[in-house]
Design a protein around this motif. Structure first.
Motif, short mmCIF file in Angstrom:
data_model
loop_
_atom_site.label_atom_id
_atom_site.label_comp_id
_atom_site.label_asym_id
_atom_site.label_seq_id
_atom_site.Cartn_x
_atom_site.Cartn_y
_atom_site.Cartn_z
N TYR A 96 63.15 24.01 -11.43
CA TYR A 96 62.68 23.04 -12.43
C TYR A 96 61.29 22.56 -12.08
N GLU A 140 59.99 10.62 2.70
CA GLU A 140 61.24 9.92 2.38
C GLU A 140 62.14 10.80 1.52
N ILE A 141 61.53 11.42 0.52
CA ILE A 141 62.30 12.33 -0.35
C ILE A 141 62.89 13.47 0.47
N ALA A 156 66.69 14.55 1.14
CA ALA A 156 67.04 15.85 0.54
C ALA A 156 67.61 16.80 1.60
N ARG A 216 71.18 15.70 2.70
CA ARG A 216 72.19 15.93 1.65
C ARG A 216 72.38 17.42 1.39
N ASN A 217 71.28 18.16 1.42
CA ASN A 217 71.38 19.60 1.13
C ASN A 217 72.13 20.34 2.23
N PHE A 251 55.79 18.46 -9.62
CA PHE A 251 56.70 19.03 -8.63
C PHE A 251 57.23 20.34 -9.19
N GLN A 253 60.52 22.76 -7.96
CA GLN A 253 61.56 22.84 -6.93
C GLN A 253 62.54 23.95 -7.24
N LEU A 308 66.38 25.17 -6.14
CA LEU A 308 67.63 24.79 -5.47
C LEU A 308 68.54 25.99 -5.53
N THR A 339 73.63 18.20 -7.43
CA THR A 339 72.37 17.78 -6.81
C THR A 339 71.28 17.67 -7.86
N ARG A 390 71.57 14.51 -9.92
CA ARG A 390 71.11 13.35 -9.15
C ARG A 390 69.59 13.30 -9.12
N ILE A 391 68.98 14.46 -8.89
CA ILE A 391 67.52 14.53 -8.82
C ILE A 391 66.91 14.18 -10.18
N ASP A 447 66.34 10.61 -10.96
CA ASP A 447 65.49 9.85 -10.01
C ASP A 447 64.23 9.35 -10.72
N GLU A 448 63.98 8.05 -10.54
CA GLU A 448 62.84 7.44 -11.25
C GLU A 448 61.49 7.78 -10.63
N ARG A 449 61.49 8.49 -9.52
CA ARG A 449 60.21 8.85 -8.91
C ARG A 449 59.53 10.01 -9.62
N MET A 474 65.40 22.39 2.73
CA MET A 474 64.38 22.16 1.69
C MET A 474 63.01 22.36 2.31
P1 FAD Z 1 70.17 6.56 -4.11
O1 FAD Z 1 69.60 6.74 -2.72
O2 FAD Z 1 71.34 5.64 -4.29
O3 FAD Z 1 68.98 6.19 -5.08
C1 FAD Z 1 69.21 5.87 -6.45
C2 FAD Z 1 67.86 5.88 -7.15
O4 FAD Z 1 66.98 4.93 -6.50
C3 FAD Z 1 67.12 7.22 -7.07
O5 FAD Z 1 67.50 8.12 -8.08
C4 FAD Z 1 65.69 6.78 -7.18
O6 FAD Z 1 65.36 6.62 -8.55
C5 FAD Z 1 65.66 5.45 -6.46
N1 FAD Z 1 65.21 5.59 -5.08
C6 FAD Z 1 65.93 5.99 -4.00
N2 FAD Z 1 65.19 5.99 -2.90
C7 FAD Z 1 63.95 5.57 -3.27
C8 FAD Z 1 62.72 5.37 -2.59
N3 FAD Z 1 62.62 5.58 -1.27
N4 FAD Z 1 61.66 4.97 -3.31
C9 FAD Z 1 61.75 4.74 -4.65
N5 FAD Z 1 62.89 4.93 -5.34
C10 FAD Z 1 63.96 5.33 -4.68
N6 FAD Z 1 68.03 14.89 -3.17
C11 FAD Z 1 68.82 15.87 -2.68
O7 FAD Z 1 69.97 15.58 -2.29
N7 FAD Z 1 68.36 17.14 -2.57
C12 FAD Z 1 67.12 17.52 -2.98
O8 FAD Z 1 66.75 18.68 -2.84
C13 FAD Z 1 66.28 16.51 -3.53
N8 FAD Z 1 65.05 16.82 -4.00
C14 FAD Z 1 64.32 15.86 -4.62
C15 FAD Z 1 63.09 16.21 -5.19
C16 FAD Z 1 62.34 15.25 -5.85
C17 FAD Z 1 61.03 15.65 -6.49
C18 FAD Z 1 62.79 13.91 -5.93
C19 FAD Z 1 61.96 12.86 -6.64
C20 FAD Z 1 63.99 13.54 -5.36
C21 FAD Z 1 64.76 14.50 -4.69
N9 FAD Z 1 65.98 14.19 -4.11
C22 FAD Z 1 66.78 15.17 -3.59
C23 FAD Z 1 66.44 12.79 -4.01
C24 FAD Z 1 67.47 12.47 -5.09
O9 FAD Z 1 66.83 12.22 -6.31
C25 FAD Z 1 68.32 11.24 -4.70
O10 FAD Z 1 67.50 10.11 -4.51
C26 FAD Z 1 69.08 11.52 -3.41
O11 FAD Z 1 69.79 12.73 -3.51
C27 FAD Z 1 70.06 10.39 -3.09
O12 FAD Z 1 70.96 10.27 -4.16
P2 FAD Z 1 71.73 8.90 -4.40
O13 FAD Z 1 72.52 9.01 -5.65
O14 FAD Z 1 72.45 8.52 -3.14
O15 FAD Z 1 70.54 7.96 -4.72
#
Ligand code: FAD
Length: 142
Positions: free
Chosen positions: A6, A21-22, A26, A29-30, A46, A48, A50, A60, A63-64, A67-69, A91
């Motif tokens: 994606y 941090e990401i 990642a 979890r991966n 980005f 990526q 998977l 996964t 969840r990604i 993500d609001e980032r 990753m």
């Molecule tokens: P939580 O940690 O409970 O977070 C919930 C939401 O809070 C997130 O969706 C995000 O919007 C926000 N958040 C969390 N941490 C931060 C932070 N440090 N700063 C700002 N906002 C934050 N996860 C994987 O498991 N595998 C991957 O390969 C992977 N690749 C990613 C690639 C990208 C480009 C991005 C942006 C994120 C990626 N993530 C990946 C992270 C994933 O989106 C989740 O945040 C993560 O898996 C944890 O899931 P959770 O439901 O426990 O989220």
């Protein structure tokens, strides 16, 4: 085995701390989900890949995608490869700021990653090149 590719757009400019941090989350979890892949950060986008069992990859990805980032999360390809492309990386990471322009130009003549996105074949060829350069140490992983 499925492979999902994606693209998305960061919602803000990412500092290396944000990216780390990401990646920290990642990779942890991966590893648990037996997912491998590659994340490229090109400033504007980005990209990526998977790969793993279908259920884990889909969970996964959802969840990604939430993500609001990043935003504008768009699936480029979803396929069933005979084997993993990224066996060594929970990753892998390439900051495309570090990638030589000529590497992008091999696949997009204007040197813009955005120009690759409409064509899944070009994206995959580019990703393979990035992976090759990373694994041979030609590319800084920052
Ligand atoms: P939580 O940690 O409970 O977070 C919930 C939401 O809070 C997130 O969706 C995000 O919007 C926000 N958040 C969390 N941490 C931060 C932070 N440090 N700063 C700002 N906002 C934050 N996860 C994987 O498991 N595998 C991957 O390969 C992977 N690749 C990613 C690639 C990208 C480009 C991005 C942006 C994120 C990626 N993530 C990946 C992270 C994933 O989106 C989740 O945040 C993560 O898996 C944890 O899931 P959770 O439901 O426990 O989220």
């Amino acid at each position: 085995m499925v492979q999902l590719v994606y693209s998305s757009q960061p919602t803000k400019q990412m500092a290396s701390r944000d990216l780390m941090e990401i990646l920290d989350v990642a990779r942890e979890r991966n590893q648990d989900a037996r997912i491998t892949g590659l994340l490229c950060y090109a400033g504007s986008h980005f990209l990526q890949v998977l790969e793993g069992e279908r259920k884990q990859v889909c969970e996964t990805f959802y969840r990604i995608a939430d993500d609001e980032r990043h935003s504008d999360v768009t699936i480029i390809d979803y396929n069933y490869p005979p084997e993993r492309l990224f066996t060594d990386w929970t990753m892998g990471y390439a900051g495309l700021g570090e990638i030589r322009r000529e590497l992008i130009r091999r696949h997009a003549p204007d040197g813009e990653v955005a120009s690759l996105l409409p064509d899944a074949g070009s994206v995959m060829a580019f990703v393979r090149d990035v992976a090759h350069e990373l694994s041979h140490g030609f590319l800084s992983p920052d």
